[in-house]
Design a protein around this motif. Structure first.
Motif, mmCIF file in Angstrom:
data_model
loop_
_atom_site.group_PDB
_atom_site.id
_atom_site.type_symbol
_atom_site.label_atom_id
_atom_site.label_comp_id
_atom_site.label_asym_id
_atom_site.label_seq_id
_atom_site.Cartn_x
_atom_site.Cartn_y
_atom_site.Cartn_z
ATOM 1 N N THR A 199 -41.842 -50.910 20.258
ATOM 2 C CA THR A 199 -43.178 -50.613 19.750
ATOM 3 C C THR A 199 -44.221 -51.120 20.739
ATOM 4 O OG1 THR A 199 -42.302 -50.969 17.520
ATOM 5 C CG2 THR A 199 -44.685 -50.798 17.728
ATOM 6 N N LYS A 200 -45.311 -50.383 20.834
ATOM 7 C CA LYS A 200 -46.426 -50.805 21.670
ATOM 8 C C LYS A 200 -47.396 -51.670 20.872
ATOM 9 C CE LYS A 200 -46.471 -46.705 24.667
ATOM 10 N NZ LYS A 200 -47.316 -45.566 25.141
ATOM 11 N N CYS A 201 -48.128 -52.470 21.604
ATOM 12 C CA CYS A 201 -49.209 -53.234 20.990
ATOM 13 C C CYS A 201 -50.350 -52.284 20.638
ATOM 14 C CB CYS A 201 -49.679 -54.325 21.956
ATOM 15 S SG CYS A 201 -51.128 -55.247 21.388
ATOM 16 N N LYS A 202 -51.040 -52.562 19.537
ATOM 17 C CA LYS A 202 -52.136 -51.683 19.135
ATOM 18 C C LYS A 202 -53.321 -51.771 20.097
ATOM 19 C CE LYS A 202 -54.373 -54.929 15.920
ATOM 20 N NZ LYS A 202 -54.789 -55.129 14.515
ATOM 21 N N TYR A 203 -53.296 -52.750 20.988
ATOM 22 C CA TYR A 203 -54.339 -52.869 21.998
ATOM 23 C C TYR A 203 -53.919 -52.272 23.340
ATOM 24 C CZ TYR A 203 -56.030 -56.276 18.593
ATOM 25 O OH TYR A 203 -56.452 -56.879 17.433
ATOM 26 N N HIS A 204 -52.908 -51.388 23.329
ATOM 27 C CA HIS A 204 -52.448 -50.814 24.586
ATOM 28 C C HIS A 204 -53.508 -49.915 25.221
ATOM 29 C CE1 HIS A 204 -51.528 -47.510 21.774
ATOM 30 N NE2 HIS A 204 -51.638 -46.720 22.820
ATOM 31 N N ARG A 205 -54.438 -49.406 24.430
ATOM 32 C CA ARG A 205 -55.488 -48.556 24.987
ATOM 33 C C ARG A 205 -56.480 -49.343 25.841
ATOM 34 N NH1 ARG A 205 -58.100 -44.957 20.386
ATOM 35 N NH2 ARG A 205 -59.191 -44.187 22.252
ATOM 36 N N ILE A 206 -56.527 -50.641 25.637
ATOM 37 C CA ILE A 206 -57.436 -51.458 26.443
ATOM 38 C C ILE A 206 -56.669 -52.298 27.466
ATOM 39 C CG2 ILE A 206 -59.241 -51.522 24.693
ATOM 40 C CD1 ILE A 206 -58.314 -54.279 23.887
ATOM 41 N N GLY A 207 -55.430 -51.899 27.752
ATOM 42 C CA GLY A 207 -54.721 -52.488 28.880
ATOM 43 C C GLY A 207 -53.519 -53.340 28.567
ATOM 44 N N MET A 235 -63.559 -51.781 29.569
ATOM 45 C CA MET A 235 -64.001 -50.474 30.052
ATOM 46 C C MET A 235 -63.150 -50.011 31.228
ATOM 47 S SD MET A 235 -66.320 -49.353 28.104
ATOM 48 C CE MET A 235 -66.811 -47.971 29.137
ATOM 49 N N SER A 236 -62.727 -50.910 32.074
ATOM 50 C CA SER A 236 -61.863 -50.534 33.194
ATOM 51 C C SER A 236 -60.517 -50.007 32.704
ATOM 52 C CB SER A 236 -61.656 -51.737 34.116
ATOM 53 O OG SER A 236 -62.889 -52.181 34.647
ATOM 54 N N ALA A 237 -60.000 -50.638 31.650
ATOM 55 C CA ALA A 237 -58.716 -50.184 31.104
ATOM 56 C C ALA A 237 -58.835 -48.842 30.409
ATOM 57 C CB ALA A 237 -58.171 -51.230 30.129
ATOM 58 N N LEU A 238 -60.006 -48.539 29.863
ATOM 59 C CA LEU A 238 -60.205 -47.281 29.147
ATOM 60 C C LEU A 238 -60.464 -46.101 30.064
ATOM 61 C CD1 LEU A 238 -62.395 -48.424 26.107
ATOM 62 C CD2 LEU A 238 -59.996 -47.722 26.077
ATOM 63 N N GLU A 239 -60.712 -46.349 31.328
ATOM 64 C CA GLU A 239 -61.028 -45.251 32.238
ATOM 65 C C GLU A 239 -59.862 -44.280 32.389
ATOM 66 O OE1 GLU A 239 -62.301 -46.883 35.906
ATOM 67 O OE2 GLU A 239 -64.311 -47.447 35.168
ATOM 68 N N ALA A 240 -58.646 -44.821 32.533
ATOM 69 C CA ALA A 240 -57.481 -43.944 32.688
ATOM 70 C C ALA A 240 -57.266 -43.100 31.432
ATOM 71 C CB ALA A 240 -56.239 -44.781 32.978
ATOM 72 N N HIS A 241 -57.449 -43.724 30.275
ATOM 73 C CA HIS A 241 -57.318 -42.975 29.024
ATOM 74 C C HIS A 241 -58.387 -41.886 28.929
ATOM 75 C CE1 HIS A 241 -56.367 -42.228 24.809
ATOM 76 N NE2 HIS A 241 -57.658 -42.336 24.533
ATOM 77 N N ASP A 242 -59.589 -42.188 29.340
ATOM 78 C CA ASP A 242 -60.664 -41.199 29.293
ATOM 79 C C ASP A 242 -60.402 -40.051 30.255
ATOM 80 O OD1 ASP A 242 -61.954 -42.679 27.398
ATOM 81 O OD2 ASP A 242 -63.306 -43.686 28.814
ATOM 82 N N ASP A 243 -59.763 -40.319 31.379
ATOM 83 C CA ASP A 243 -59.453 -39.252 32.330
ATOM 84 C C ASP A 243 -58.493 -38.235 31.723
ATOM 85 O OD1 ASP A 243 -61.088 -40.400 34.202
ATOM 86 O OD2 ASP A 243 -59.467 -41.490 35.223
ATOM 87 N N ARG A 244 -57.491 -38.720 30.995
ATOM 88 C CA ARG A 244 -56.569 -37.787 30.349
ATOM 89 C C ARG A 244 -57.285 -36.965 29.286
ATOM 90 N NH1 ARG A 244 -53.271 -42.472 30.534
ATOM 91 N NH2 ARG A 244 -53.686 -42.858 28.307
ATOM 92 N N ILE A 245 -58.146 -37.590 28.534
ATOM 93 C CA ILE A 245 -58.888 -36.857 27.512
ATOM 94 C C ILE A 245 -59.804 -35.814 28.151
ATOM 95 C CG2 ILE A 245 -60.551 -37.077 25.643
ATOM 96 C CD1 ILE A 245 -57.785 -38.132 24.983
ATOM 97 N N LYS A 246 -60.414 -36.157 29.273
ATOM 98 C CA LYS A 246 -61.295 -35.215 29.952
ATOM 99 C C LYS A 246 -60.531 -34.001 30.458
ATOM 100 C CE LYS A 246 -64.782 -38.567 31.484
ATOM 101 N NZ LYS A 246 -65.393 -39.267 32.655
ATOM 102 N N GLU A 247 -59.299 -34.210 30.965
ATOM 103 C CA GLU A 247 -58.506 -33.080 31.441
ATOM 104 C C GLU A 247 -58.181 -32.122 30.301
ATOM 105 O OE1 GLU A 247 -57.614 -32.094 34.428
ATOM 106 O OE2 GLU A 247 -58.745 -33.724 35.356
ATOM 107 N N GLU A 248 -57.773 -32.667 29.157
ATOM 108 C CA GLU A 248 -57.485 -31.815 28.016
ATOM 109 C C GLU A 248 -58.744 -31.092 27.532
ATOM 110 O OE1 GLU A 248 -55.677 -34.154 25.019
ATOM 111 O OE2 GLU A 248 -53.883 -34.640 26.210
#
Length: 403
Positions: A199-207, A235-248
């Motif tokens: 299982t992942k940590c629920k804070y995996h979106r922030i790194g 915010m630095s950790a969320l950038e990669a997640h935002d890039d995937r959302i932007k592509e979709e």
């Protein structure tokens, strides 16, 4: 004289049978004491050598009745436990033998979905069956059963529903907790119930990169340091997640824009296999010519980018290109993508491609057909399933941008 005779007669008189000997009296007293005075006494002519008044259940073992009952019950319980253990061992051995008898002849595993059999009855799971058919297609050979070498195809092989049902009832070991469950409920257990599932940590979106068993999740999340990080680090950790959302989002916005074009057309097509005349025959797929925007087109596909021996690789991909077969005097900016059609059972994701067709550029690049399973959108199992068919059916959407 009479007195002497009478005394000698008294001496010669045998003892009366009604008077027990001293030894007999002791035995009678002991027996009456142990049995509460209810035991009867008997004597023998040998002077009281036999046991008198002893219960029958203590003559053989010498133990009191209560103690003997406890011993008997303990022996019975131990025998029942041993018999239960033996029955359990026999059951496990039987289940193991049945599992070995019903497993796939290729991967030696129980089937998770469908189970096919050749004409001789040898079993193959759906994944291995389609893999064998795909290998036969890539080698330009007839696919055969790995056991008896009889020819196999979708018309000669058949599903064995009895084996599928029996396999779903057999116990199978969880890959995380090593406990056994019925095969039909194993997937649900591993995905939702197992306490050892990763299982992942629920804070995996922030790194947070922690990944551990489910039962340790709450403790980790209480002690996780990522919620205490600064806003800049979050915010630095969320950038990669935002890039995937932007592509979709970009892809869907592009699709919405394409639907507003004046010229839109789709064709339901079928690609059939063919081979080149080279020394090493290469497998290609190609459609018949079809019309779109007053032009003639063809879709062509290849396996693993024309790898010399694609049958030797477990990772398989399909790439396709759009080819203009007629001459055009003006450039044509075409957006196109393939998707599942009404006569197809393929599983494909949405990926839009673009090419500028001119007099000198009549063929687009080879683009990946994005299949859903696998890494990077290229699914080998879905590719094998498509190669096992005689043809690949799909729908092609094309959009022409007016300039």
């Amino acid at each position: 004289m009479s007195t002497v005779e009478s005394s000698s007669a008294a001496v010669q008189q045998p003892p009366s049978s009604t008077l027990p000997l001293l030894g007999d009296n002791q035995v009678v007293m002991q027996a009456s004491t142990s049995s509460g005075g209810s035991a009867s006494s008997s004597s023998s002519g040998g002077g009281g050598n036999s046991v008198v008044g002893v219960p029958l259940d203590t003559q053989s073992s010498g133990e009191p009745p209560a103690k003997k009952q406890l011993l008997d019950s303990g022996a019975t319980s131990s025998s029942s436990l041993s018999s239960a253990a033996a029955a359990s061992g026999m059951h496990e051995k039987l289940a193991h033998r049945i599992s070995n008898a019903l497993c796939c002849a290729v991967c030696l595993d129980l089937p998770k979905t469908a189970m096919y059999q050749c004409q001789m009855g040898h079993l193959m799971c759906a994944a291995c069956f389609t893999h064998l058919l795909a290998d036969g297609r890539l080698r330009d050979q007839i696919a055969t059963c790995p056991n008896c070498r009889v020819e196999i195809s979708k018309s000669t092989a058949s599903r064995n529903l009895a084996v599928e049902k029996a396999a779903s009832e057999l116990p199978s070991e969880c890959q995380f907790c090593n406990k056994e469950f019925p095969y039909k409920s194993l997937e649900r257990h591993e995905q939702h119930e197992c306490q050892e599932r990763p299982t992942k940590c629920k804070y995996h979106r922030i790194g947070c990169q922690w990944r551990g068993p489910f039962h340790e999740t709450n403790e980790h999340e209480r002690n996780c340091l990522h919620p205490q990080k600064s806003g800049y680090e979050v915010m630095s950790a969320l950038e990669a997640h935002d890039d995937r959302i932007k592509e979709e989002k970009k892809m869907f916005n592009t699709l919405i824009d394409l639907l507003s074009y004046e010229k839109i057309i789709f064709n339901d097509l079928q690609m059939k296999p063919y081979r080149t005349d080279e020394y090493v025959h290469k497998l290609f797929y190609e459609t018949a010519r079809f019309s779109a925007f007053n032009q003639q087109w063809v879709v062509k596909a290849r396996i693993n980018n024309s790898q010399r021996d694609p049958h030797q690789s477990n990772e398989r991909t399909i790439t396709y290109q759009l080819i203009l077969k007629t001459k055009t005097s003006t450039p044509m900016s075409i957006h196109f993508f393939a998707l599942k059609g009404p006569f197809s059972d393929m599983k494909v994701s949405t990926q839009i491609y673009k090419h500028e067709f001119t007099e000198t550029s009549t063929e687009s690049e080879y683009y990946v057909l994005p299949l859903p399973d696998g890494i990077g959108g290229t699914g080998s199992s879905e590719c094998n399933r498509m190669l096992a068919n005689k043809g690949i059916n799909f729908r092609l959407l094309m959009f022409l941008l007016n300039k």
